[in-house]
Design a protein around this motif. Structure first.
Motif, PDB file in Angstrom:
ATOM      1  N   SER A  49      20.953   7.347 -30.484  1.00  0.00           N
ATOM      2  CA  SER A  49      20.791   7.134 -29.050  1.00  0.00           C
ATOM      3  C   SER A  49      21.590   5.913 -28.611  1.00  0.00           C
ATOM      4  O   SER A  49      21.468   4.838 -29.214  1.00  0.00           O
ATOM      5  CB  SER A  49      19.313   6.926 -28.705  1.00  0.00           C
ATOM      6  OG  SER A  49      18.537   8.039 -29.102  1.00  0.00           O
ATOM      7  N   ALA A  93      24.564   8.572 -20.154  1.00  0.00           N
ATOM      8  CA  ALA A  93      23.443   9.441 -20.533  1.00  0.00           C
ATOM      9  C   ALA A  93      22.332   9.368 -19.488  1.00  0.00           C
ATOM     10  O   ALA A  93      21.707  10.390 -19.159  1.00  0.00           O
ATOM     11  CB  ALA A  93      22.912   9.036 -21.901  1.00  0.00           C
ATOM     12  N   ARG A  94      22.079   8.185 -18.952  1.00  0.00           N
ATOM     13  CA  ARG A  94      21.044   8.049 -17.921  1.00  0.00           C
ATOM     14  C   ARG A  94      21.450   8.789 -16.650  1.00  0.00           C
ATOM     15  O   ARG A  94      20.619   9.440 -16.007  1.00  0.00           O
ATOM     16  CB  ARG A  94      20.807   6.560 -17.631  1.00  0.00           C
ATOM     17  CG  ARG A  94      19.682   6.330 -16.616  1.00  0.00           C
ATOM     18  CD  ARG A  94      19.240   4.883 -16.566  1.00  0.00           C
ATOM     19  NE  ARG A  94      20.299   3.983 -16.141  1.00  0.00           N
ATOM     20  CZ  ARG A  94      20.887   3.097 -16.927  1.00  0.00           C
ATOM     21  NH1 ARG A  94      20.540   3.016 -18.209  1.00  0.00           N
ATOM     22  NH2 ARG A  94      21.827   2.307 -16.458  1.00  0.00           N
ATOM     23  N   ASP A 132      23.265  11.413 -16.560  1.00  0.00           N
ATOM     24  CA  ASP A 132      23.109  12.836 -16.862  1.00  0.00           C
ATOM     25  C   ASP A 132      21.655  13.274 -16.698  1.00  0.00           C
ATOM     26  O   ASP A 132      21.385  14.365 -16.187  1.00  0.00           O
ATOM     27  CB  ASP A 132      23.593  13.108 -18.286  1.00  0.00           C
ATOM     28  CG  ASP A 132      23.497  14.572 -18.654  1.00  0.00           C
ATOM     29  OD1 ASP A 132      24.209  15.387 -18.045  1.00  0.00           O
ATOM     30  OD2 ASP A 132      22.698  14.913 -19.549  1.00  0.00           O
ATOM     31  N   ARG A 133      20.723  12.426 -17.116  1.00  0.00           N
ATOM     32  CA  ARG A 133      19.298  12.772 -16.993  1.00  0.00           C
ATOM     33  C   ARG A 133      18.844  12.770 -15.542  1.00  0.00           C
ATOM     34  O   ARG A 133      18.060  13.634 -15.127  1.00  0.00           O
ATOM     35  CB  ARG A 133      18.452  11.789 -17.808  1.00  0.00           C
ATOM     36  CG  ARG A 133      18.616  11.909 -19.318  1.00  0.00           C
ATOM     37  CD  ARG A 133      17.557  11.113 -20.044  1.00  0.00           C
ATOM     38  NE  ARG A 133      17.608   9.680 -19.711  1.00  0.00           N
ATOM     39  CZ  ARG A 133      18.311   8.792 -20.387  1.00  0.00           C
ATOM     40  NH1 ARG A 133      19.038   9.171 -21.422  1.00  0.00           N
ATOM     41  NH2 ARG A 133      18.297   7.515 -20.038  1.00  0.00           N
ATOM     42  N   ARG A 134      19.336  11.825 -14.764  1.00  0.00           N
ATOM     43  CA  ARG A 134      18.883  11.678 -13.380  1.00  0.00           C
ATOM     44  C   ARG A 134      19.601  12.622 -12.423  1.00  0.00           C
ATOM     45  O   ARG A 134      19.031  13.036 -11.414  1.00  0.00           O
ATOM     46  CB  ARG A 134      19.084  10.230 -12.926  1.00  0.00           C
ATOM     47  CG  ARG A 134      18.201   9.223 -13.659  1.00  0.00           C
ATOM     48  CD  ARG A 134      18.455   7.815 -13.149  1.00  0.00           C
ATOM     49  NE  ARG A 134      17.575   6.836 -13.785  1.00  0.00           N
ATOM     50  CZ  ARG A 134      17.603   5.532 -13.554  1.00  0.00           C
ATOM     51  NH1 ARG A 134      18.505   5.041 -12.689  1.00  0.00           N
ATOM     52  NH2 ARG A 134      16.773   4.725 -14.172  1.00  0.00           N
ATOM     53  N   HIS A 135      20.838  12.937 -12.714  1.00  0.00           N
ATOM     54  CA  HIS A 135      21.637  13.779 -11.820  1.00  0.00           C
ATOM     55  C   HIS A 135      22.344  14.868 -12.634  1.00  0.00           C
ATOM     56  O   HIS A 135      23.576  14.846 -12.771  1.00  0.00           O
ATOM     57  CB  HIS A 135      22.652  12.926 -11.063  1.00  0.00           C
ATOM     58  CG  HIS A 135      22.071  11.716 -10.397  1.00  0.00           C
ATOM     59  ND1 HIS A 135      21.351  11.789  -9.223  1.00  0.00           N
ATOM     60  CD2 HIS A 135      22.091  10.405 -10.759  1.00  0.00           C
ATOM     61  CE1 HIS A 135      20.969  10.566  -8.868  1.00  0.00           C
ATOM     62  NE2 HIS A 135      21.387   9.718  -9.786  1.00  0.00           N
ATOM     63  N   PRO A 136      21.595  15.807 -13.191  1.00  0.00           N
ATOM     64  CA  PRO A 136      22.200  16.816 -14.070  1.00  0.00           C
ATOM     65  C   PRO A 136      23.273  17.662 -13.395  1.00  0.00           C
ATOM     66  O   PRO A 136      24.283  18.005 -14.028  1.00  0.00           O
ATOM     67  CB  PRO A 136      21.007  17.658 -14.517  1.00  0.00           C
ATOM     68  CG  PRO A 136      19.940  17.415 -13.485  1.00  0.00           C
ATOM     69  CD  PRO A 136      20.140  16.004 -13.022  1.00  0.00           C
ATOM     70  N   SER A 142      26.352  15.551 -12.940  1.00  0.00           N
ATOM     71  CA  SER A 142      26.890  15.292 -14.272  1.00  0.00           C
ATOM     72  C   SER A 142      27.664  16.494 -14.791  1.00  0.00           C
ATOM     73  O   SER A 142      28.726  16.343 -15.405  1.00  0.00           O
ATOM     74  CB  SER A 142      25.749  14.944 -15.239  1.00  0.00           C
ATOM     75  OG  SER A 142      26.244  14.746 -16.541  1.00  0.00           O
ATOM     76  N   ARG A 177      30.281  10.701 -23.701  1.00  0.00           N
ATOM     77  CA  ARG A 177      29.247  11.678 -24.056  1.00  0.00           C
ATOM     78  C   ARG A 177      29.413  12.175 -25.488  1.00  0.00           C
ATOM     79  O   ARG A 177      28.750  13.121 -25.897  1.00  0.00           O
ATOM     80  CB  ARG A 177      29.299  12.860 -23.075  1.00  0.00           C
ATOM     81  CG  ARG A 177      28.970  12.478 -21.648  1.00  0.00           C
ATOM     82  CD  ARG A 177      28.997  13.677 -20.715  1.00  0.00           C
ATOM     83  NE  ARG A 177      30.357  14.149 -20.470  1.00  0.00           N
ATOM     84  CZ  ARG A 177      30.785  15.386 -20.680  1.00  0.00           C
ATOM     85  NH1 ARG A 177      29.957  16.297 -21.175  1.00  0.00           N
ATOM     86  NH2 ARG A 177      32.030  15.735 -20.414  1.00  0.00           N
TER      87      ARG A 177
END
Length: 214
Positions: A115, A126-127, A129-133, A136, A203
């Motif tokens: 990680s 990565a954050r 990507d999680r918040r705005h898939p 992203s 990524r």
């Protein structure tokens, strides 16, 4: 067989660490440092961290990575590296655009990516990507398109260059590009490919086309 030889060579590059404490990631290190963590898998297991500086080490003349066990430097290796960890190993490698591999490879061959530190460039990506898939995914598609554009531009240039070799030109003729692109377009394509490859490196999505497009 080739993989076994590569792993043995990587293992031989590992040297003992000096026991120094792991420095926290600072925002001004975004362009020159990558930091990854492997949380403990059990109550009595250590936390492993891999600290990678993107510039060459003056002593070894190559890019190095440091392995930390519970925050203390346990080993160092020039890249690509294969750090022995328990019954497996942590493999680390870089491309010209960033980290392309930082994985735990278990004895059974299974892999697990470490990680990224939340404050690092990889962690911020990565954050996002999680918040705005959705956004992203769009950025990911654009980065692939930029890389492919660079690959296509290079392929056209190589074909035309090779076709100008006298024996080939006499046999099949000179194969000219269908469109005479201006210089600024070629430069923009190269820069775009580099940007796309850098985004993909954040990524850990390296592919040989990333190098070919640049």
């Amino acid at each position: 067989m080739f993989d076994r030889v590569r792993r043995r060579r990587a293992a031989r590059r590992v040297r003992p660490g000096d026991g120094r404490a792991l420095q926290p990631f600072r925002w001004w290190q975004l362009l020159g440092r990558a930091l990854f963590h492997l949380p403990p898998s059990g109550p009595h297991e250590p936390e492993w961290s891999v600290d990678i500086r993107h510039w060459q080490d003056q002593a070894s003349g190559s890019v190095t990575a440091d392995l930390y066990r519970d925050g203390l430097c346990e080993a160092r290796s020039a890249l690509p590296a294969a750090f022995p960890v328990g019954d497996g190993r942590i493999e680390v490698a870089m491309s010209g655009f960033g980290v392309k591999r930082c994985h735990l490879v278990s004895a059974d061959g299974s892999e697990r990516q470490l990680s990224p530190d939340p404050r690092s460039a990889e962690g911020r990506r990565a954050r996002f990507d999680r918040r705005h898939p959705a956004a992203s995914s769009v950025i990911g598609v654009v980065s692939i398109a930029l890389v492919l554009s660079g690959v296509l531009s290079l392929a056209v240039y190589l074909v035309e260059t090779v076709s100008r070799i006298p024996p080939i030109a006499e046999s099949v003729g000179v194969i000219a590009a269908p469109i005479d692109l201006p210089t600024w377009s070629t430069v923009a394509s190269t820069v775009g490919a580099a940007v796309g490859s850098t985004e993909r490196a954040l990524r850990l999505r390296y592919h040989w086309l990333d190098a070919a497009g640049n």
